[in-house]
Design a protein around this motif. Sequence first.
Motif, mmCIF file in Angstrom:
data_model
loop_
_atom_site.group_PDB
_atom_site.id
_atom_site.type_symbol
_atom_site.label_atom_id
_atom_site.label_comp_id
_atom_site.label_asym_id
_atom_site.label_seq_id
_atom_site.Cartn_x
_atom_site.Cartn_y
_atom_site.Cartn_z
ATOM 1 N N SER A 36 8.668 42.762 -11.669
ATOM 2 C CA SER A 36 8.185 44.147 -11.701
ATOM 3 C C SER A 36 8.409 44.868 -10.370
ATOM 4 O O SER A 36 8.521 46.095 -10.348
ATOM 5 C CB SER A 36 6.709 44.196 -12.088
ATOM 6 N N ASP A 37 8.503 44.144 -9.276
ATOM 7 C CA ASP A 37 8.674 44.776 -7.963
ATOM 8 C C ASP A 37 10.074 45.351 -7.757
ATOM 9 O O ASP A 37 10.203 46.532 -7.421
ATOM 10 C CB ASP A 37 8.288 43.791 -6.860
ATOM 11 N N PRO A 38 11.153 44.586 -7.963
ATOM 12 C CA PRO A 38 12.472 45.218 -7.839
ATOM 13 C C PRO A 38 12.709 46.275 -8.916
ATOM 14 O O PRO A 38 13.425 47.248 -8.680
ATOM 15 C CB PRO A 38 13.452 44.058 -7.942
ATOM 16 N N SER A 74 19.835 47.455 -1.437
ATOM 17 C CA SER A 74 19.818 46.072 -0.951
ATOM 18 C C SER A 74 18.432 45.435 -1.064
ATOM 19 O O SER A 74 18.324 44.213 -1.147
ATOM 20 C CB SER A 74 20.321 46.001 0.491
ATOM 21 N N ASP A 75 17.385 46.239 -1.100
ATOM 22 C CA ASP A 75 16.028 45.674 -1.170
ATOM 23 C C ASP A 75 15.708 45.045 -2.521
ATOM 24 O O ASP A 75 15.270 43.887 -2.561
ATOM 25 C CB ASP A 75 15.006 46.736 -0.769
ATOM 26 N N PRO A 76 15.908 45.735 -3.647
ATOM 27 C CA PRO A 76 15.661 45.045 -4.912
ATOM 28 C C PRO A 76 16.632 43.882 -5.136
ATOM 29 O O PRO A 76 16.259 42.870 -5.734
ATOM 30 C CB PRO A 76 15.812 46.129 -5.977
ATOM 31 N N VAL A 77 17.845 43.995 -4.624
ATOM 32 C CA VAL A 77 18.799 42.889 -4.739
ATOM 33 C C VAL A 77 18.277 41.668 -3.974
ATOM 34 O O VAL A 77 18.316 40.538 -4.471
ATOM 35 C CB VAL A 77 20.203 43.308 -4.233
ATOM 36 N N GLU A 78 17.775 41.888 -2.779
ATOM 37 C CA GLU A 78 17.218 40.793 -1.973
ATOM 38 C C GLU A 78 16.040 40.133 -2.690
ATOM 39 O O GLU A 78 15.917 38.905 -2.708
ATOM 40 C CB GLU A 78 16.758 41.334 -0.614
ATOM 41 N N THR A 97 -0.776 47.421 9.184
ATOM 42 C CA THR A 97 -0.944 47.408 7.749
ATOM 43 C C THR A 97 -0.656 46.007 7.228
ATOM 44 O O THR A 97 0.301 45.373 7.632
ATOM 45 C CB THR A 97 0.021 48.418 7.093
ATOM 46 N N VAL A 98 -1.461 45.563 6.310
ATOM 47 C CA VAL A 98 -1.315 44.232 5.726
ATOM 48 C C VAL A 98 -0.673 44.368 4.348
ATOM 49 O O VAL A 98 -1.090 45.185 3.536
ATOM 50 C CB VAL A 98 -2.691 43.544 5.619
ATOM 51 N N PHE A 99 0.374 43.564 4.090
ATOM 52 C CA PHE A 99 1.092 43.604 2.819
ATOM 53 C C PHE A 99 1.846 42.303 2.625
ATOM 54 O O PHE A 99 1.908 41.468 3.527
ATOM 55 C CB PHE A 99 2.075 44.785 2.784
ATOM 56 N N ILE A 100 2.437 42.139 1.438
ATOM 57 C CA ILE A 100 3.324 41.018 1.143
ATOM 58 C C ILE A 100 4.730 41.589 0.981
ATOM 59 O O ILE A 100 4.934 42.505 0.174
ATOM 60 C CB ILE A 100 2.905 40.271 -0.135
ATOM 61 N N ARG A 101 5.674 41.078 1.730
ATOM 62 C CA ARG A 101 7.059 41.558 1.660
ATOM 63 C C ARG A 101 7.584 41.394 0.223
ATOM 64 O O ARG A 101 7.449 40.344 -0.377
ATOM 65 C CB ARG A 101 7.931 40.764 2.621
ATOM 66 N N GLY A 102 8.148 42.471 -0.316
ATOM 67 C CA GLY A 102 8.701 42.464 -1.664
ATOM 68 C C GLY A 102 7.745 42.944 -2.735
ATOM 69 O O GLY A 102 8.154 43.238 -3.851
ATOM 70 N N ASP A 103 6.447 43.042 -2.416
ATOM 71 C CA ASP A 103 5.425 43.458 -3.387
ATOM 72 C C ASP A 103 5.362 44.984 -3.458
ATOM 73 O O ASP A 103 4.436 45.610 -2.971
ATOM 74 C CB ASP A 103 4.071 42.870 -3.001
ATOM 75 N N ALA A 104 6.350 45.588 -4.080
ATOM 76 C CA ALA A 104 6.473 47.043 -4.119
ATOM 77 C C ALA A 104 5.382 47.726 -4.939
ATOM 78 O O ALA A 104 5.066 48.880 -4.706
ATOM 79 C CB ALA A 104 7.839 47.436 -4.679
ATOM 80 N N ASP A 113 10.583 47.253 1.470
ATOM 81 C CA ASP A 113 11.721 46.969 2.353
ATOM 82 C C ASP A 113 11.912 45.453 2.408
ATOM 83 O O ASP A 113 11.641 44.797 3.407
ATOM 84 C CB ASP A 113 11.455 47.549 3.739
ATOM 85 N N ALA A 114 12.394 44.891 1.317
ATOM 86 C CA ALA A 114 12.434 43.441 1.128
ATOM 87 C C ALA A 114 13.299 42.708 2.151
ATOM 88 O O ALA A 114 13.009 41.567 2.500
ATOM 89 C CB ALA A 114 12.910 43.109 -0.283
ATOM 90 N N ASN A 115 14.342 43.334 2.645
ATOM 91 C CA ASN A 115 15.191 42.664 3.638
ATOM 92 C C ASN A 115 14.805 43.018 5.073
ATOM 93 O O ASN A 115 15.434 42.563 6.012
ATOM 94 C CB ASN A 115 16.671 42.952 3.393
ATOM 95 N N ASP A 116 13.791 43.834 5.235
ATOM 96 C CA ASP A 116 13.225 44.192 6.544
ATOM 97 C C ASP A 116 14.245 44.827 7.490
ATOM 98 O O ASP A 116 14.275 44.540 8.676
ATOM 99 C CB ASP A 116 12.584 42.961 7.197
ATOM 100 N N ASP A 117 15.066 45.729 6.935
ATOM 101 C CA ASP A 117 16.040 46.416 7.784
ATOM 102 C C ASP A 117 15.601 47.830 8.160
ATOM 103 O O ASP A 117 16.358 48.581 8.762
ATOM 104 C CB ASP A 117 17.421 46.445 7.130
ATOM 105 N N GLY A 118 14.368 48.196 7.786
ATOM 106 C CA GLY A 118 13.836 49.499 8.161
ATOM 107 C C GLY A 118 14.231 50.630 7.231
ATOM 108 O O GLY A 118 13.992 51.792 7.535
ATOM 109 N N ARG A 119 14.842 50.303 6.075
ATOM 110 C CA ARG A 119 15.243 51.316 5.089
ATOM 111 C C ARG A 119 14.923 50.801 3.693
ATOM 112 O O ARG A 119 14.871 49.593 3.474
ATOM 113 C CB ARG A 119 16.753 51.559 5.149
ATOM 114 N N ILE A 120 14.762 51.736 2.763
ATOM 115 C CA ILE A 120 14.640 51.358 1.362
ATOM 116 C C ILE A 120 15.906 51.829 0.671
ATOM 117 O O ILE A 120 16.177 53.025 0.600
ATOM 118 C CB ILE A 120 13.394 51.967 0.710
ATOM 119 N N ASP A 121 16.687 50.867 0.205
ATOM 120 C CA ASP A 121 17.933 51.168 -0.488
ATOM 121 C C ASP A 121 18.204 50.066 -1.506
ATOM 122 O O ASP A 121 17.367 49.181 -1.714
ATOM 123 C CB ASP A 121 19.088 51.362 0.499
#
Length: 87
Positions: free
Chosen positions: A17-19, A50-54, A1-8, A40-48
Motif C-alpha cells: 500500500s505504501d508504494p 525511484s522511491d516506490p521502486v526502491e 520527526t519520528v517515522f519508518i522509512r517507506g511507510d508513506a 523518500d524510500a531511498n533517502d535522496d532528499g526527493r520524492i520521485d
Amino acid sequence: TVFIRGDANGDNVVDISDPTLTLGYLFLGTRRLYCYDAADANDDGRIDISDPVETLQALFLDGRPLPAPSGIAGEDPTPDGMTCFTR
C-alpha cells in the motif's frame, strides 16, 4: 520527526500500500502523503519514481532494508532538508 522509512501512508507497516500511495501521489494527484520523509524510500532528499521502486525492491526482490530508520520508527540520520511536513 519520528517515522519508518517507506511507510508513506503512516500505518506503521511497510507493505504494497505504501508504494501504491506514492505512485498515486506522483502521477494521479491522490491524497497527500502521511510523511514526505518516510515516502523518500531511498533517502535522496526527493520524492520521485525511484522511491516506490526502491520500496518494491525491498519488499519483493532483494529484501535489502531501506535506509534508516527502517523496520522501527526513528529519526532520520540524514540531514537532507526533507521532513514529514516539507518535501
